[in-house]
Design an enzyme around this catalytic site. Structure first.
Site, PDB file in Angstrom:
ATOM      1  CE  LYS A   1      -1.546  -4.409   2.990  1.00 48.37           C
ATOM      2  NZ  LYS A   1      -1.593  -5.695   2.197  1.00 48.37           N
TER       3      LYS A   1
ATOM      4  CB  SER B   1      -0.887  -0.110   1.306  1.00 51.54           C
ATOM      5  OG  SER B   1      -1.696   1.146   1.269  1.00 51.54           O
TER       6      SER B   1
ATOM      7  CE1 TYR C   1      -3.911  -1.840   4.746  1.00 44.07           C
ATOM      8  CE2 TYR C   1      -3.548   0.475   4.091  1.00 44.07           C
ATOM      9  CZ  TYR C   1      -3.845  -1.007   3.834  1.00 44.07           C
ATOM     10  OH  TYR C   1      -3.697  -1.452   2.350  1.00 44.07           O
TER      11      TYR C   1
END
Length: 325
Positions: free
Chosen positions: A145, A117, A141
């Site tokens: 990643k 991402s 998040y």
């Protein structure tokens, strides 16, 4: 040349599965159905229902289907919610990736495309995000990643001198939109396109969060990339890995220019035929003015390009959502 797609029953994963099949690469799907839809998986594609946190299941799947490589799409993808659920996010995205890597090592599978991402960059204050920009993720998040990329990198180093060194690449992207198939749509409760679609279907007025940003029309500018283009890049990366050709550790799948939220709203009204004036709501904390990535390296190696206009992005997404009923 069979490839396993983790999260292959989800919006992005299902597009990757179909793109593999259309390019003559047999896919296998593993998905725990936490956000996927069984109907998204084409008939005839082997579908293992279960979690990537189950090492025995992942290992068995790799062995039984003689998997050559893995496209790792599965993960918890809600950046905002990850702030409230960091432990869940790390379990799914960090531990999940570690288990996939461990199962690959146990079965001699040595090719990995990681669906990463652009959240690994955080909120960079530069006109264009390039792969070598410092990584400063702004959410659990994004952090998860980035840690996933570190795990993959370190396993690559650890196996470099082994008979089957891990070959890998990570694909970083922002907002994935549209649809390549009438029966596959974005059902996320957090993404802009489905939020607008649901509002229009229910007769509500879509919202723009802030119109006083330092951009030409005052609304945020972001990368919006069509899901079919994203899927094609994953397939190209898999082919490159399988061929033994040189490959970068990471690629941005960026639009180079970006689109403002207001331009998206204008396209929504134009394409759907539903005339509306968006409601202006307060800014959301932490939303930067502009985040847009370059896709130069991916264009060079993965035939990455923007094949869809904003109207086509909206049209394909709208048609798929309407088809879902």
């Amino acid at each position: 040349m069979t490839w396993l797609v983790t999260g292959g029953a989800g919006y992005i994963g299902a597009h990757v599965v179909r793109a593999l099949a259309e390019n003559g690469i047999p896919p296998v799907v593993i998905d725990d159905m936490s956000s996927g839809h069984a109907a998204f998986v084409p008939a005839g594609v082997p579908f293992v229902r279960g979690s990537i946190l189950d090492f025995a299941l992942v290992e068995q799947t790799l062995r039984e289907h003689a998997i050559e490589g893995v496209i790792h799409v599965a993960g918890y993808k809600y950046a905002g919610v990850s702030v409230r659920r960091p432990l869940h996010t790390y379990a799914q995205n960090v531990e999940g990736t570690r288990i996939v890597l461990e199962a690959m090592a146990a079965t001699g599978v040595a090719n990995l495309v990681f669906s990463s991402s652009a959240a690994v960059y955080g909120t960079p204050d530069v006109p264009l995000v390039t792969e070598d920009l410092p990584k400063r993720p702004a959410s659990p998040y994004g952090e998860s990643k980035l840690i996933g990329e570190w795990l993959i990198r370190d396993q690559g180093v650890a196996t470099a001198e082994s008979p089957q060194p891990l070959r890998h690449t990570s694909l970083r992207y922002f907002n994935v939109v549209g649809s390549g198939y009438l029966d596959v749509y974005d059902s996320s409760p957090h993404n802009l396109f489905p939020l607008v679609f649901e509002a229009l279907i229910e007769g509500r007025t879509p919202k723009i969060f802030g119109d006083d940003y330092d951009t030409p029309d005052g609304t945020n500018v972001r990368d919006y990339v069509h899901v079919a283009d994203i899927a094609a890049a994953h397939v190209a990366a898999a082919r490159l890995l399988a061929s033994g050709s040189p490959i970068e550790a990471a690629y941005n799948l960026g639009s180079q220019n970006g689109l403002s939220v207001r331009k998206i709203m204008d396209a929504m009204a134009r394409v759907t035929g539903i005339d509306f004036t968006p409601e202006i709501a307060p800014r959301r904390p932490g939303d930067p003015d502009r985040i847009v990535a370059t896709g130069d390296l991916a264009a060079r190696d993965l035939d990455w390009r923007m094949r869809y206009s904003v109207d086509e992005m909206v049209r394909t997404g709208w048609e798929a959502r309407r088809n879902a009923g």
